[in-house]
Design a protein around this motif. Structure first.
Motif, mmCIF file in Angstrom:
data_model
loop_
_atom_site.group_PDB
_atom_site.id
_atom_site.type_symbol
_atom_site.label_atom_id
_atom_site.label_comp_id
_atom_site.label_asym_id
_atom_site.label_seq_id
_atom_site.Cartn_x
_atom_site.Cartn_y
_atom_site.Cartn_z
ATOM 1 N N GLY A 111 0.792 -1.216 0.000
ATOM 2 C CA GLY A 111 0.000 0.000 0.000
ATOM 3 C C GLY A 111 0.822 1.262 0.000
ATOM 4 N N VAL A 112 2.090 1.149 0.321
ATOM 5 C CA VAL A 112 2.954 2.324 0.372
ATOM 6 C C VAL A 112 3.208 2.904 -1.015
ATOM 7 C CG1 VAL A 112 5.160 1.134 0.138
ATOM 8 C CG2 VAL A 112 5.023 3.205 1.528
ATOM 9 N N VAL A 113 2.917 2.159 -2.082
ATOM 10 C CA VAL A 113 3.261 2.623 -3.428
ATOM 11 C C VAL A 113 2.183 3.493 -4.057
ATOM 12 C CG1 VAL A 113 4.634 0.555 -3.790
ATOM 13 C CG2 VAL A 113 2.280 0.612 -4.611
ATOM 14 N N LEU A 114 0.990 3.590 -3.449
ATOM 15 C CA LEU A 114 -0.089 4.360 -4.057
ATOM 16 C C LEU A 114 -0.284 5.666 -3.297
ATOM 17 C CD1 LEU A 114 -2.352 4.589 -6.138
ATOM 18 C CD2 LEU A 114 -3.877 3.497 -4.488
ATOM 19 N N PHE A 141 -4.747 -4.297 1.015
ATOM 20 C CA PHE A 141 -4.218 -3.186 0.236
ATOM 21 C C PHE A 141 -5.159 -1.992 0.289
ATOM 22 C CE2 PHE A 141 -3.885 -0.754 -3.674
ATOM 23 C CZ PHE A 141 -2.527 -0.526 -3.753
ATOM 24 N N LEU A 142 -6.471 -2.236 0.207
ATOM 25 C CA LEU A 142 -7.463 -1.175 0.263
ATOM 26 C C LEU A 142 -7.329 -0.357 1.546
ATOM 27 C CD1 LEU A 142 -11.218 -1.490 -0.617
ATOM 28 C CD2 LEU A 142 -10.574 -0.560 1.582
ATOM 29 N N LEU A 143 -7.083 -1.029 2.663
ATOM 30 C CA LEU A 143 -6.994 -0.336 3.944
ATOM 31 C C LEU A 143 -5.647 0.346 4.142
ATOM 32 C CD1 LEU A 143 -8.707 -2.963 6.284
ATOM 33 C CD2 LEU A 143 -9.709 -0.880 5.329
ATOM 34 N N SER A 144 -4.585 -0.276 3.666
ATOM 35 C CA SER A 144 -3.256 0.274 3.949
ATOM 36 C C SER A 144 -2.856 1.404 3.012
ATOM 37 C CB SER A 144 -2.211 -0.845 3.880
ATOM 38 O OG SER A 144 -2.063 -1.330 2.556
ATOM 39 N N ALA A 145 -3.276 1.327 1.744
ATOM 40 C CA ALA A 145 -2.806 2.298 0.751
ATOM 41 C C ALA A 145 -3.045 3.747 1.148
ATOM 42 C CB ALA A 145 -3.441 1.998 -0.612
ATOM 43 N N PRO A 146 -4.236 4.133 1.611
ATOM 44 C CA PRO A 146 -4.429 5.540 1.957
ATOM 45 C C PRO A 146 -3.832 5.942 3.300
ATOM 46 C CG PRO A 146 -6.438 4.321 2.376
ATOM 47 C CD PRO A 146 -5.492 3.356 1.723
ATOM 48 N N ILE A 148 -0.620 4.560 4.748
ATOM 49 C CA ILE A 148 0.827 4.421 4.972
ATOM 50 C C ILE A 148 1.647 4.879 3.782
ATOM 51 C CG2 ILE A 148 0.411 2.481 6.535
ATOM 52 C CD1 ILE A 148 1.476 0.625 4.335
ATOM 53 N N ASN A 149 1.025 5.527 2.794
ATOM 54 C CA ASN A 149 1.812 5.965 1.645
ATOM 55 C C ASN A 149 2.684 7.161 2.030
ATOM 56 O OD1 ASN A 149 0.545 8.638 0.645
ATOM 57 N ND2 ASN A 149 -1.242 7.309 0.888
ATOM 58 N N PRO A 164 8.484 12.501 15.895
ATOM 59 C CA PRO A 164 8.592 11.396 14.928
ATOM 60 C C PRO A 164 7.853 10.143 15.365
ATOM 61 C CG PRO A 164 10.648 11.671 16.140
ATOM 62 C CD PRO A 164 9.787 12.847 16.486
ATOM 63 N N MET A 165 7.648 9.975 16.674
ATOM 64 C CA MET A 165 6.943 8.785 17.128
ATOM 65 C C MET A 165 5.489 8.779 16.684
ATOM 66 S SD MET A 165 9.257 7.023 18.354
ATOM 67 C CE MET A 165 8.228 5.662 18.906
ATOM 68 N N MET A 166 4.906 9.951 16.461
ATOM 69 C CA MET A 166 3.538 9.996 15.961
ATOM 70 C C MET A 166 3.471 9.420 14.551
ATOM 71 S SD MET A 166 0.379 10.706 16.577
ATOM 72 C CE MET A 166 0.206 11.903 17.915
ATOM 73 N N VAL A 167 4.482 9.706 13.728
ATOM 74 C CA VAL A 167 4.534 9.153 12.373
ATOM 75 C C VAL A 167 4.691 7.629 12.429
ATOM 76 C CG1 VAL A 167 5.740 9.207 10.163
ATOM 77 C CG2 VAL A 167 5.536 11.292 11.522
ATOM 78 N N PHE A 168 5.615 7.165 13.268
ATOM 79 C CA PHE A 168 5.827 5.729 13.376
ATOM 80 C C PHE A 168 4.602 5.035 13.959
ATOM 81 C CE2 PHE A 168 7.419 1.938 15.632
ATOM 82 C CZ PHE A 168 7.984 1.271 14.566
ATOM 83 N N ALA A 169 3.944 5.690 14.926
ATOM 84 C CA ALA A 169 2.746 5.104 15.522
ATOM 85 C C ALA A 169 1.638 4.978 14.488
ATOM 86 C CB ALA A 169 2.280 5.955 16.705
ATOM 87 N N ARG A 170 1.485 5.991 13.630
ATOM 88 C CA ARG A 170 0.459 5.913 12.588
ATOM 89 C C ARG A 170 0.765 4.785 11.617
ATOM 90 N NH1 ARG A 170 -2.102 10.768 8.797
ATOM 91 N NH2 ARG A 170 -3.771 9.433 7.976
ATOM 92 N N LEU A 171 2.015 4.663 11.206
ATOM 93 C CA LEU A 171 2.404 3.592 10.295
ATOM 94 C C LEU A 171 2.146 2.225 10.918
ATOM 95 C CD1 LEU A 171 3.861 2.454 7.777
ATOM 96 C CD2 LEU A 171 6.021 2.833 8.984
ATOM 97 N N ALA A 172 2.560 2.044 12.178
ATOM 98 C CA ALA A 172 2.424 0.744 12.832
ATOM 99 C C ALA A 172 0.957 0.386 13.054
ATOM 100 C CB ALA A 172 3.173 0.766 14.168
ATOM 101 N N ALA A 173 0.159 1.331 13.557
ATOM 102 C CA ALA A 173 -1.248 1.033 13.846
ATOM 103 C C ALA A 173 -2.032 0.789 12.564
ATOM 104 C CB ALA A 173 -1.869 2.179 14.646
ATOM 105 N N SER A 174 -1.755 1.559 11.517
ATOM 106 C CA SER A 174 -2.493 1.409 10.261
ATOM 107 C C SER A 174 -2.155 0.094 9.576
ATOM 108 C CB SER A 174 -2.188 2.586 9.327
ATOM 109 O OG SER A 174 -2.580 3.814 9.901
#
Length: 341
Positions: A111-114, A141-146, A148-149, A164-174
Motif C-alpha cells: 500500500g505504500v506505493v499508491l 491493500f485497500l486499507l493500507s494504501a491511503p 501508509i503511503n 517522529p513517534m507519531m509518524v511511526f505510531a500511525r504507520l504501525a497502527a495502520s
C-alpha cells in the motif's frame, strides 16, 4: 484487401478512443471541482440569503468533502483502469504468495506505493480482485494504501513537528489494522458477503483492444464511484450540522471516551488522509492516542468510503467490513498509542 492491415488500423482508432475517454473524464473531474469550488464560495452566501446559516454550513461541508475527494478518485480510477487493461494476471500471481494468509502482509505493505486517499483505494482494490488477486489481499491493500503511503506520512511529520513517534505510531497502527483485517477475512470471510466487481467490458473478440478496455473501465469506475462519493459527502455534511458541539464536549474529560469519540468523528468528518493529520494536530484538547485513533480510523472507515464500498462490493459487505475495521482500528490505535505515545 480491406482486411490487409486490420490491426494497424484498429490501434490508432483505439488510442484515439482511449485518449478521448481520458480527456472527457479529466475534464469532467476538473469541471466538477470548479463547480463545487464556486458553489462552496457562493453557496453559503445564497443559503444565508434564501434559508438559514445551518444550510450554509451544510453546503460548505458538502462541497469541501466532494472537492477533496474527486482528484484522488480520478487517480484511483486511472490506476484501476490501467491495471485491468494492461497488467496480466500472471504479474500478481508472481508477486503475491499463493497462500492468502501470506499474501495479506505483502499486499498490506504494498500500500505504500499508491500516493492517494481512500477514494482512490476502492476502485484499485476492485480492479485487483478482477485480476485474480485474493479478496483478503486486495482488502488489506485497500486499507493500507491511503494510510501508509509516503504523502500521508510526510504530511503527518509536518503536522506534528518534532514528534517522529507519531509518524511511526500511525504507520504501525495502520499497517497492523490492514493485516489483521486481511487475516480475519481469510478465516471468517464468506463469498456471499462480497459482491466481486466484474469487468465493465471484457474483451471477447479480436476487434477489442486493451485501449478499449482502458476506456471502458475508466468511464465505468469514475462515474460509478463518483455517485457514491457524492452520497457520502452529503451524509457527512448532515452529521456535522445535526450533532451539537455541546454533545462532543462531554467526552473530552475521559481519556478512553475521547479515543472512541475521535474514532467516531473520523468516520463522519470524512477528512482526506492527506489532510487529516493537520485536523488531528489542531485537536489540542485531546490526548495523543485519541488523535492517533482519528488518523488511523479515518482513511479506513468514513461515510464516503462506506458508500463507495457499498456501491462496489455490496451493502452486506460494507456494513460488516466497516464495522469490524472500525473496532480493529480502535484497538490497534489504543495499543500502539499506549506503547509509543
Amino acid at each position: 484487401m480491406e482486411n490487409e492491415y486490420p490491426e494497424s488500423r484498429r490501434r490508432p482508432d483505439a488510442l484515439r478512443l482511449a485518449a478521448r475517454a481520458l480527456v472527457h473524464v479529466v475534464l469532467g473531474g476538473l469541471a466538477l471541482i470548479a463547480i463545487a469550488t464556486v458553489a462552496s464560495v457562493l453557496g453559503p452566501t445564497l443559503a444565508l440569503d434564501l434559508a438559514t446559516p445551518a444550510m450554509a454550513a451544510w453546503w460548505t461541508v458538502f462541497t469541501a468533502v466532494a472537492v477533496q475527494g474527486v482528484p484522488f478518485l480520478l487517480l484511483g480510477t486511472l490506476v484501476s483502469a490501467a491495471i485491468g487493461a494492461f497488467v496480466p494476471e500472471k504479474v500478481f500471481s508472481r508477486l503475491l504468495p499463493r497462500n492468502p494468509a501470506l499474501a495479506v502482509p505483502v499486499a498490506g505493505a504494498a500500500g505504500v506505493v499508491l500516493p492517494g486517499c481512500e477514494c482512490a483505494s476502492v476502485p484499485v482494490a476492485g480492479s485487483l480482485m478482477r485480476r485474480g488477486v485474493a479478496p483478503a489481499a486486495a482488502l488489506a491493500f485497500l486499507l493500507s494504501a491511503p494510510a501508509i503511503n509516503p504523502v500521508v506520512l510526510v504530511a503527518t511529520s509536518i503536522a506534528f513537528p518534532g514528534k517522529p513517534m507519531m509518524v511511526f505510531a500511525r504507520l504501525a497502527a495502520s499497517l497492523t489494522t490492514a493485516v489483521v483485517m486481511g487475516w480475519l477475512w481469510v478465516r471468517f470471510g464468506r463469498d456471499e458477503w462480497l459482491r466481486l466487481p466484474t469487468a465493465p467490458r471484457p474483451r471477447t473478440d479480436a476487434n477489442t483492444s486493451r485501449w478499449d478496455d482502458f476506456r471502458a473501465g475508466l468511464q465505468h469506475d469514475f462515474l460509478h464511484a463518483g455517485g457514491f462519493l457524492v452520497l457520502g459527502a452529503a451524509a457527512a455534511a448532515t452529521f456535522n450540522i445535526a450533532v451539537p458541539r455541546s454533545v462532543l464536549d462531554v467526552f473530552t474529560g475521559s481519556a478512553w471516551l475521547s479515543v472512541a469519540l475521535l474514532a467516531v468523528l473520523a468516520v463522519v468528518l470524512c477528512v482526506c488522509s492527506e489532510a487529516d493529520a493537520f485536523v488531528a494536530a489542531s485537536l489540542t484538547g485531546f490526548s495523543p492516542t485519541a488523535r492517533l485513533a482519528f488518523m488511523v480510523v479515518g482513511p479506513m472507515v468514513d461515510l464516503k468510503l462506506i458508500a463507495l464500498q457499498a456501491g462496489t462490493f455490496g451493502k452486506a459487505f460494507a456494513v460488516r467490513f466497516s464495522s469490524v475495521t472500525w473496532a480493529v482500528a480502535l484497538v490497534s490505535s489504543s495499543l500502539v498509542g499506549w506503547w509509543l505515545l
